[in-house]
Scaffold this motif. Structure first.
Motif, PDB file in Angstrom:
ATOM      1  N   ALA A  41      -9.000  10.377  -5.888  1.00  0.00           N
ATOM      2  CA  ALA A  41      -7.590  10.623  -6.117  1.00  0.00           C
ATOM      3  C   ALA A  41      -7.248  10.927  -7.370  1.00  0.00           C
ATOM      4  O   ALA A  41      -6.754   9.824  -7.975  1.00  0.00           O
ATOM      5  CB  ALA A  41      -6.612   9.738  -5.171  1.00  0.00           C
ATOM      6  N   ASP A  42      -7.573  11.895  -7.863  1.00  0.00           N
ATOM      7  CA  ASP A  42      -7.307  12.465  -9.476  1.00  0.00           C
ATOM      8  C   ASP A  42      -6.389  13.503  -9.375  1.00  0.00           C
ATOM      9  O   ASP A  42      -6.575  14.553  -9.193  1.00  0.00           O
ATOM     10  CB  ASP A  42      -8.588  12.785 -10.076  1.00  0.00           C
ATOM     11  CG  ASP A  42      -8.448  12.942 -11.507  1.00  0.00           C
ATOM     12  OD1 ASP A  42      -7.464  12.425 -12.044  1.00  0.00           O
ATOM     13  OD2 ASP A  42      -9.616  13.583 -12.203  1.00  0.00           O
ATOM     14  N   SER A  63      -1.456  11.587  -3.745  1.00  0.00           N
ATOM     15  CA  SER A  63      -2.897  11.774  -3.643  1.00  0.00           C
ATOM     16  C   SER A  63      -3.671  10.619  -2.775  1.00  0.00           C
ATOM     17  O   SER A  63      -4.845  10.941  -2.113  1.00  0.00           O
ATOM     18  CB  SER A  63      -3.608  11.920  -4.981  1.00  0.00           C
ATOM     19  OG  SER A  63      -3.471  10.750  -5.824  1.00  0.00           O
ATOM     20  N   PHE A  64      -2.977   9.481  -2.745  1.00  0.00           N
ATOM     21  CA  PHE A  64      -3.732   8.351  -1.970  1.00  0.00           C
ATOM     22  C   PHE A  64      -3.505   8.681  -0.590  1.00  0.00           C
ATOM     23  O   PHE A  64      -4.519   8.481   0.422  1.00  0.00           O
ATOM     24  CB  PHE A  64      -2.980   7.129  -2.268  1.00  0.00           C
ATOM     25  CG  PHE A  64      -3.394   5.821  -1.608  1.00  0.00           C
ATOM     26  CD1 PHE A  64      -4.377   5.095  -2.504  1.00  0.00           C
ATOM     27  CD2 PHE A  64      -2.811   5.390  -0.458  1.00  0.00           C
ATOM     28  CE1 PHE A  64      -4.858   4.071  -1.485  1.00  0.00           C
ATOM     29  CE2 PHE A  64      -3.494   4.312   0.214  1.00  0.00           C
ATOM     30  CZ  PHE A  64      -4.451   3.526  -0.382  1.00  0.00           C
ATOM     31  N   LEU A  65      -2.193   9.304  -0.273  1.00  0.00           N
ATOM     32  CA  LEU A  65      -1.955   9.453   1.275  1.00  0.00           C
ATOM     33  C   LEU A  65      -2.773  10.422   1.667  1.00  0.00           C
ATOM     34  O   LEU A  65      -2.964  10.842   2.889  1.00  0.00           O
ATOM     35  CB  LEU A  65      -0.348   9.895   1.364  1.00  0.00           C
ATOM     36  CG  LEU A  65       0.584   8.585   1.273  1.00  0.00           C
ATOM     37  CD1 LEU A  65       1.870   9.090   1.297  1.00  0.00           C
ATOM     38  CD2 LEU A  65       0.126   7.529   2.108  1.00  0.00           C
ATOM     39  N   ALA A  66      -3.243  11.590   0.784  1.00  0.00           N
ATOM     40  CA  ALA A  66      -3.966  12.777   1.021  1.00  0.00           C
ATOM     41  C   ALA A  66      -5.316  12.268   1.676  1.00  0.00           C
ATOM     42  O   ALA A  66      -6.188  13.178   2.233  1.00  0.00           O
ATOM     43  CB  ALA A  66      -4.126  13.759   0.024  1.00  0.00           C
ATOM     44  N   LEU A  67      -5.845  11.301   1.158  1.00  0.00           N
ATOM     45  CA  LEU A  67      -7.093  10.650   1.593  1.00  0.00           C
ATOM     46  C   LEU A  67      -7.171   9.992   2.967  1.00  0.00           C
ATOM     47  O   LEU A  67      -6.333   9.318   3.250  1.00  0.00           O
ATOM     48  CB  LEU A  67      -7.747   9.605   0.604  1.00  0.00           C
ATOM     49  CG  LEU A  67      -7.827  10.398  -0.910  1.00  0.00           C
ATOM     50  CD1 LEU A  67      -8.375   9.020  -1.929  1.00  0.00           C
ATOM     51  CD2 LEU A  67      -9.082  11.316  -1.010  1.00  0.00           C
ATOM     52  N   GLU A 121      -4.182  -0.270   4.781  1.00  0.00           N
ATOM     53  CA  GLU A 121      -2.960  -0.270   5.535  1.00  0.00           C
ATOM     54  C   GLU A 121      -1.861  -0.460   4.429  1.00  0.00           C
ATOM     55  O   GLU A 121      -0.675  -0.024   4.422  1.00  0.00           O
ATOM     56  CB  GLU A 121      -2.943  -1.440   6.471  1.00  0.00           C
ATOM     57  CG  GLU A 121      -1.711  -1.855   7.222  1.00  0.00           C
ATOM     58  CD  GLU A 121      -1.572  -2.803   8.019  1.00  0.00           C
ATOM     59  OE1 GLU A 121      -0.553  -3.621   8.437  1.00  0.00           O
ATOM     60  OE2 GLU A 121      -2.870  -3.464   8.414  1.00  0.00           O
ATOM     61  N   TYR A 122      -2.259  -1.549   3.547  1.00  0.00           N
ATOM     62  CA  TYR A 122      -1.038  -2.097   2.571  1.00  0.00           C
ATOM     63  C   TYR A 122      -0.779  -0.784   1.589  1.00  0.00           C
ATOM     64  O   TYR A 122       0.270  -0.531   1.316  1.00  0.00           O
ATOM     65  CB  TYR A 122      -1.527  -3.324   1.829  1.00  0.00           C
ATOM     66  CG  TYR A 122      -1.797  -4.290   2.394  1.00  0.00           C
ATOM     67  CD1 TYR A 122      -1.140  -4.714   3.565  1.00  0.00           C
ATOM     68  CD2 TYR A 122      -2.676  -5.328   2.041  1.00  0.00           C
ATOM     69  CE1 TYR A 122      -1.186  -5.878   4.311  1.00  0.00           C
ATOM     70  CE2 TYR A 122      -2.708  -6.584   2.800  1.00  0.00           C
ATOM     71  CZ  TYR A 122      -1.989  -6.870   4.174  1.00  0.00           C
ATOM     72  OH  TYR A 122      -2.106  -8.063   4.609  1.00  0.00           O
ATOM     73  N   GLY A 123      -1.898  -0.245   1.151  1.00  0.00           N
ATOM     74  CA  GLY A 123      -1.675   1.008   0.151  1.00  0.00           C
ATOM     75  C   GLY A 123      -0.846   1.967   0.902  1.00  0.00           C
ATOM     76  O   GLY A 123      -0.029   2.529   0.180  1.00  0.00           O
ATOM     77  N   VAL A 181       7.110   7.644  -1.739  1.00  0.00           N
ATOM     78  CA  VAL A 181       7.240   9.171  -1.345  1.00  0.00           C
ATOM     79  C   VAL A 181       8.617   9.208  -0.776  1.00  0.00           C
ATOM     80  O   VAL A 181       9.339  10.139  -1.095  1.00  0.00           O
ATOM     81  CB  VAL A 181       6.151   9.689  -0.485  1.00  0.00           C
ATOM     82  CG1 VAL A 181       6.540  10.906   0.013  1.00  0.00           C
ATOM     83  CG2 VAL A 181       4.786   9.472  -1.422  1.00  0.00           C
ATOM     84  N   SER A 182       8.850   8.264   0.355  1.00  0.00           N
ATOM     85  CA  SER A 182      10.002   8.488   0.814  1.00  0.00           C
ATOM     86  C   SER A 182      11.435   8.247  -0.006  1.00  0.00           C
ATOM     87  O   SER A 182      12.532   8.756   0.406  1.00  0.00           O
ATOM     88  CB  SER A 182      10.211   7.502   2.232  1.00  0.00           C
ATOM     89  OG  SER A 182      10.332   6.179   2.069  1.00  0.00           O
ATOM     90  N   GLY A 183      11.108   7.701  -0.938  1.00  0.00           N
ATOM     91  CA  GLY A 183      12.338   7.415  -1.959  1.00  0.00           C
ATOM     92  C   GLY A 183      12.883   5.798  -1.318  1.00  0.00           C
ATOM     93  O   GLY A 183      13.770   5.273  -2.146  1.00  0.00           O
TER      94      GLY A 183
END
Length: 222
Positions: free
Chosen positions: A73-74, A80-84, A100-102, A110-112
């Motif tokens: 995730a670069d 980018s974490f959620l995209a994996l 799960e935690y991540g 992302v949601s604010g």
């Protein structure tokens, strides 16, 4: 962008010079192992996920997982974490629970709902409360973040077993101190308890009489 004070080598030297005048045991520890180097971490998601990753595993294993995650995730961001997918995150070495935690942490950013940049302006108790409401971030994890990412010099990770073991040796105690005893002992070190913790991690690894020969204990409560 959050504004966090960095715990620099110069600040560590200043604090330990002052503390050495107050406490002969601190002066002895500094003489035996020297000043610990600064360990500054960038505030934000990357450091938080790194702290979650490091829970209950060795430093070497955590470093390897973090390197693989950053490559996958670069740059490493919540997006980018959620995209994996889960398979990709498991492939870098994250357990199902840490995935799960991540994901939960990344989604809240992302949601604010959660803005790590706001932590720098909060008092310590409020910053701690904001962090530990997230699954996977307990008291120890929040303390590590406040100390190394936000430069809170008086954070005292009293439940960290390496710090407690080092304090036991430093103060020549018969048994490892619990949180209450650790808090009592550390009162004399305000406002530099976090700097003492950094020294104690170094002292644990290099203390005489075999302390540094013992396996590194697991981290405190998450």
């Amino acid at each position: 962008m959050s504004i966090a004070m960095a715990i620099t080598d110069r600040l560590i030297a200043k604090a330990l010079t002052e503390l050495s005048r107050r406490d002969a045991d601190i002066a002895r520890a500094v003489k035996e192992v020297g000043h610990p180097p600064s360990r500054i971490r960038e505030p934000g998601f990357g450091t938080l996920i790194g702290i979650i990753t490091a829970q209950q595993i060795s430093a070497a294993a955590a470093s390897a997982i973090r390197a693989r995650l950053e490559a996958a995730a670069d740059p490493l961001t919540p997006q980018s974490f959620l995209a994996l997918d889960d398979a990709a995150l498991a492939a870098v070495g994250l357990s199902g629970r840490k995935i799960e935690y991540g994901r939960a942490l990344a989604k809240s950013i992302v949601s604010g709902e959660f803005d790590p940049d706001e932590l720098a302006a909060l008092p310590e108790d409020a910053a701690m409360a904001s962090l530990i409401k997230h699954k996977g971030i307990g008291r120890w994890s929040a303390e590590i973040y406040l100390l190394f990412a936000l430069g809170r010099t008086d954070v005292w990770p009293a439940d960290d077993l390496a710090v407690a073991t080092a304090v036991q040796h430093l103060k020549r105690l018969k048994k490892r101190p619990d949180r209450k005893r650790m808090e009592t002992i550390a009162e004399a070190w305000r406002p530099w308890r976090g700097i003492v913790a950094i020294l104690m991690w170094r002292y644990y690894r290099g203390a005489p009489l075999g302390v540094d020969q013992q396996p590194a204990p697991k981290k405190g409560k998450q």
